[in-house]
Write a protein that holds these residues in place. Structure first.
Motif, PDB file in Angstrom:
ATOM      1  N   GLU A   1       0.818  -1.064  -0.139  1.00  0.00           N
ATOM      2  CA  GLU A   1      -0.082  -0.026  -0.063  1.00  0.00           C
ATOM      3  C   GLU A   1       0.848   1.382  -0.119  1.00  0.00           C
ATOM      4  O   GLU A   1       0.643   2.338  -0.742  1.00  0.00           O
ATOM      5  N   LYS A   2       1.897   1.279   0.809  1.00  0.00           N
ATOM      6  CA  LYS A   2       2.649   2.505   0.854  1.00  0.00           C
ATOM      7  C   LYS A   2       3.413   2.625  -0.415  1.00  0.00           C
ATOM      8  O   LYS A   2       3.709   3.820  -1.043  1.00  0.00           O
TER       9      LYS A   2
ATOM     10  N   ASP B   1       1.373   4.219  -2.993  1.00  0.00           N
ATOM     11  CA  ASP B   1       1.190   5.455  -2.737  1.00  0.00           C
ATOM     12  C   ASP B   1       2.538   6.488  -2.991  1.00  0.00           C
ATOM     13  O   ASP B   1       2.447   7.482  -3.557  1.00  0.00           O
ATOM     14  N   MET B   2       3.611   5.831  -2.863  1.00  0.00           N
ATOM     15  CA  MET B   2       5.016   6.442  -3.264  1.00  0.00           C
ATOM     16  C   MET B   2       4.954   6.621  -4.455  1.00  0.00           C
ATOM     17  O   MET B   2       5.483   7.781  -5.214  1.00  0.00           O
TER      18      MET B   2
ATOM     19  N   MET C   1       2.697   9.212  -5.761  1.00  0.00           N
ATOM     20  CA  MET C   1       3.212  10.745  -5.510  1.00  0.00           C
ATOM     21  C   MET C   1       4.047  11.382  -6.508  1.00  0.00           C
ATOM     22  O   MET C   1       4.386  12.328  -6.668  1.00  0.00           O
ATOM     23  N   SER C   2       5.133  10.097  -6.798  1.00  0.00           N
ATOM     24  CA  SER C   2       6.107  10.513  -7.656  1.00  0.00           C
ATOM     25  C   SER C   2       5.678  11.080  -8.953  1.00  0.00           C
ATOM     26  O   SER C   2       6.260  11.839  -9.672  1.00  0.00           O
ATOM     27  N   VAL C   3       4.511  10.279  -9.751  1.00  0.00           N
ATOM     28  CA  VAL C   3       4.360  10.512 -10.999  1.00  0.00           C
ATOM     29  C   VAL C   3       3.293  11.754 -11.006  1.00  0.00           C
ATOM     30  O   VAL C   3       2.857  12.262 -11.890  1.00  0.00           O
ATOM     31  N   ARG C   4       2.728  12.270  -9.958  1.00  0.00           N
ATOM     32  CA  ARG C   4       1.760  13.352  -9.536  1.00  0.00           C
ATOM     33  C   ARG C   4       2.565  14.661  -9.622  1.00  0.00           C
ATOM     34  O   ARG C   4       3.885  14.620  -9.327  1.00  0.00           O
ATOM     35  N   GLU C   5       2.005  15.754  -9.880  1.00  0.00           N
ATOM     36  CA  GLU C   5       2.654  16.836  -9.756  1.00  0.00           C
ATOM     37  C   GLU C   5       3.311  17.438  -8.379  1.00  0.00           C
ATOM     38  O   GLU C   5       2.897  16.669  -7.337  1.00  0.00           O
ATOM     39  N   PRO C   6       4.198  18.098  -8.426  1.00  0.00           N
ATOM     40  CA  PRO C   6       5.156  18.416  -7.203  1.00  0.00           C
ATOM     41  C   PRO C   6       4.213  18.721  -5.795  1.00  0.00           C
ATOM     42  O   PRO C   6       3.294  19.296  -5.835  1.00  0.00           O
ATOM     43  N   ASN C   7       4.688  17.962  -4.881  1.00  0.00           N
ATOM     44  CA  ASN C   7       4.169  18.207  -3.563  1.00  0.00           C
ATOM     45  C   ASN C   7       2.729  17.785  -3.425  1.00  0.00           C
ATOM     46  O   ASN C   7       1.954  18.386  -2.469  1.00  0.00           O
TER      47      ASN C   7
ATOM     48  N   PHE D   1       1.392  15.250  -2.269  1.00  0.00           N
ATOM     49  CA  PHE D   1       1.396  14.333  -1.076  1.00  0.00           C
ATOM     50  C   PHE D   1       0.559  15.330   0.169  1.00  0.00           C
ATOM     51  O   PHE D   1      -0.197  14.905   0.781  1.00  0.00           O
ATOM     52  N   ARG D   2       1.356  16.465   0.226  1.00  0.00           N
ATOM     53  CA  ARG D   2       0.777  17.211   1.356  1.00  0.00           C
ATOM     54  C   ARG D   2      -0.603  17.653   1.376  1.00  0.00           C
ATOM     55  O   ARG D   2      -1.286  18.199   2.165  1.00  0.00           O
TER      56      ARG D   2
ATOM     57  N   ILE E   1      -3.144  15.817  -0.415  1.00  0.00           N
ATOM     58  CA  ILE E   1      -4.092  14.666  -0.326  1.00  0.00           C
ATOM     59  C   ILE E   1      -5.107  14.477   0.792  1.00  0.00           C
ATOM     60  O   ILE E   1      -4.653  14.928   2.018  1.00  0.00           O
TER      61      ILE E   1
END
Lengths: 203, 203
Positions: free
Chosen positions: B184-185, B188-189, B192-198, B200-201, B203
């Motif tokens: 799961e993690k 998620d990683m 996070m990596s392939v989405r736009e910058p930052n 993660f904070r 979501i």
């Protein structure tokens, strides 16, 4: 957070120092990089200068020791062995104190019984050249030379003392390429990893 | 999300297939693993059985080709070359269609101009032995043998065709050890990596 030891291996110029410092600040835990040199000096009686000069360099080949006059044939420790023993002891003392971030110096291997969270940081050569040019005031050509030299030294040192392969993915828990992944995201990934399962979805 | 190609290299028994499928489902994009075999068969005229039997195996050494009678000395392609060309074409066709997850088969290298997000998955030997024992109904000893054999084959195949080192951290964007990091993690990683910058904070 339970006691968490995070070790960071890194290619030269990838940005390991910056990331390590910010990670430690975010987690509010101590950060150790060159600080290990002072502890190792105090523990060994060797000078800080000697340890700093031979930091993350393997100099204990039999031939080298003979040439440098550091090997004794009477069963006594060589200077290199004294340095490495002190460094390992310093790292163990640091880890015994509590959670921390430790950069390089085969800390992942020295602390393997503590099961540290082992990170390796890389970056594409172009990114690293740009960073090293700016930081060390070098031409692109000289930055590239320095990168190759330092990576070779680090790999030789790690492979000698850690009995494992430097930069091989399965030797670490998480390897992040900082050319494609921002420092912020990389820090988030490491924090996700060391926290309780699936915390990410609850943040 | 813009078009995103995610390639996944993996140690045998690390759980690459499971993670890849779940990642593709989460992102709602297609997943390609053994499906590549069918496309390569259709493109090459070779049988699915032949391609499946030689999937992710390098058989094109000059000696091997001579022994197996697959090398011609008249400049014509060997069967191995026909297979590899068809596989590369199949991977390029798949990537041209849009976002996807592709497992193995040097897709990261074949698609390097598209700058795919390159993942490598590992796991400790103990974890992998347990998985392979259960999945393939083998004793621990036989599971370990199979793991070593398959990793060797995959490495030889990758190192031959990708002109890079299989499982070396700096050859990928993100390498995750699934013994310490949950699926799961890990998913998620990667997201996070392939989405736009930052993101993660936020979501």
């Amino acid at each position: 957070m339970e006691k968490t030891i995070i070790t960071i291996g890194r290619q030269f110029g990838a940005g390991g120092r910056e990331l390590g410092k910010r990670l430690a600040e975010t987690l509010d835990i101590p950060y150790y990089d060159k600080e290990i040199i002072e502890s190792a000096a105090a523990l060994s009686g060797l000078s800080k200068e000697y340890i700093a000069q031979n930091d993350e360099i393997v100099t204990n080949s039999f031939l080298y020791s003979l040439v440098m006059g550091t090997r004794t044939l009477t069963g006594q420790k060589t200077v290199e062995e004294i340095k490495m023993d002190a460094q390992r002891e310093a790292i163990k003392e640091i880890a015994a104190k509590g959670s921390c971030v430790i950069i390089g110096r085969t800390a992942d291997y020295t602390l393997k019984d503590e099961k540290p969270f082992r990170v390796f940081l890389s970056a594409d050569e172009e990114t690293r050249i740009q960073r090293v040019c700016g930081r060390d005031n070098l031409s692109e050509k000289d930055a590239m030379k320095k990168i190759h030299k330092m990576d070779k030294l680090r790999a030789a040192y790690y492979n000698e003392y850690a009995d494992a392969a430097w930069g091989k993915a399965d030797n670490y828990d998480l390897c992040i390429n900082l050319s494609r992944i921002t420092v912020e995201k990389a820090i988030d990934m490491i924090i996700m990893s060391v926290r309780e399962p699936n915390c990410f979805r609850n943040i």
